[in-house]
Design an enzyme around this catalytic site. Structure first.
Site, PDB file in Angstrom:
ATOM      1  CG  ASP A 114      -0.379   0.206   2.546  1.00 14.47           C
ATOM      2  OD1 ASP A 114       0.859   0.360   2.629  1.00 14.47           O
ATOM      3  OD2 ASP A 114      -1.137   0.239   3.531  1.00 14.47           O
ATOM      4  CB  CYS A 145       0.501  -2.680   4.624  1.00 16.15           C
ATOM      5  SG  CYS A 145       0.106  -3.734   6.042  1.00 16.15           S
ATOM      6  CB  THR A 186       1.223  -3.398  10.922  1.00 16.34           C
ATOM      7  OG1 THR A 186       0.052  -3.733  10.139  1.00 16.34           O
ATOM      8  CG2 THR A 186       0.962  -2.119  11.699  1.00 16.34           C
ATOM      9  CG  HIS A 222       8.336 -25.033  11.622  1.00 15.74           C
ATOM     10  ND1 HIS A 222       8.316 -24.888  12.983  1.00 15.74           N
ATOM     11  CD2 HIS A 222       9.515 -25.653  11.329  1.00 15.74           C
ATOM     12  CE1 HIS A 222       9.431 -25.404  13.502  1.00 15.74           C
ATOM     13  NE2 HIS A 222      10.174 -25.861  12.517  1.00 15.74           N
ATOM     14  CG  HIS A 275       6.618 -29.213   9.780  1.00 14.84           C
ATOM     15  ND1 HIS A 275       6.189 -28.482  10.865  1.00 14.84           N
ATOM     16  CD2 HIS A 275       7.920 -29.484  10.016  1.00 14.84           C
ATOM     17  CE1 HIS A 275       7.186 -28.313  11.713  1.00 14.84           C
ATOM     18  NE2 HIS A 275       8.259 -28.925  11.225  1.00 14.84           N
TER      19      HIS A 275
HETATM   20  C1  RB5 Z   1      -2.335   2.432   6.396  1.00 17.12           C
HETATM   21  O1  RB5 Z   1      -2.311   3.657   7.033  1.00 17.12           O
HETATM   22  C2  RB5 Z   1      -2.131   1.301   7.393  1.00 17.12           C
HETATM   23  O2  RB5 Z   1      -3.328   1.085   8.060  1.00 17.12           O
HETATM   24  C3  RB5 Z   1      -1.680   0.083   6.659  1.00 17.12           C
HETATM   25  O3  RB5 Z   1      -0.469   0.338   6.017  1.00 17.12           O
HETATM   26  C4  RB5 Z   1      -1.446  -1.160   7.488  1.00 17.12           C
HETATM   27  O4  RB5 Z   1      -0.637  -0.944   8.571  1.00 17.12           O
HETATM   28  C5  RB5 Z   1      -2.632  -1.960   7.802  1.00 17.12           C
HETATM   29  O5  RB5 Z   1      -2.580  -3.055   8.382  1.00 17.12           O
END
Ligand code: RB5
Length: 145
Positions: free
Chosen positions: A11, A68, A70, A101, A137
């Site tokens: 993203d 993204c 996180t 795994h 596994h």
């Molecule tokens: C975008 O601001 C943020 O929400 C996205 O990059 C991500 O962390 C979502 O899981």
């Protein structure tokens, strides 16, 4: 693994790391299928996780990488596609074990959580580690559907 096609997407949080990953994967001999995004304009991570998930599930790509903020939202999106096993990785150990795994076929990473050097180490671990196989596994992965 050092050839074949890798689908990659991020993203708006991740285009610059995506470019670094692409260059590294190409150096390793992979063909990279870049499914966006290409700028910092705000986009919705589910669209990009889904695109990579579909590319992997359909066989257009052998594996995928999604990025993204996180790594969480985009991994959830990729994992909604049957056949996808996307793993959020934070370090070499998680990247390695996701392959050994879980036979993960998509690596998910959060640029707001993992620094650039560790991110590159994760990519290296993910693409140089094979599934360890073995009855337990294989059985567990089978239960993932
Ligand atoms: C975008 O601001 C943020 O929400 C996205 O990059 C991500 O962390 C979502 O899981």
């Amino acid at each position: 693994m050092s050839e074949g096609t890798i689908a990659i997407a991020s993203d708006h949080a991740g285009p610059s790391l995506k470019e670094e990953f692409k260059a590294d994967l190409e150096k390793r001999g992979f063909t990279v299928l870049d499914l966006g995004t290409h700028g910092d304009e705000s986009v919705d991570y589910p669209d990009y996780g889904k695109a990579v998930g579909e590319a992997v599930a359909s066989g257009k790509a052998e594996r995928g990488v999604v990025i993204c903020g996180t790594g969480i939202g985009i991994s959830i999106a990729a994992n909604r596609i049957p056949g996808v096993r996307a793993a959020v990785v934070h370090d070499v150990t998680s990247a390695k074990l996701a392959r050994e795994h879980n036979d993960a076929n998509v690596m998910a990473l959060g640029v707001r959580v993992v620094g650039p050097e560790v991110a590159m180490d994760c990519l290296d671990a993910f693409f140089t580690t094979e599934f360890s196989g073995g009855e337990r596994h294989v059985r567990r992965i089978g239960k993932l559907g």
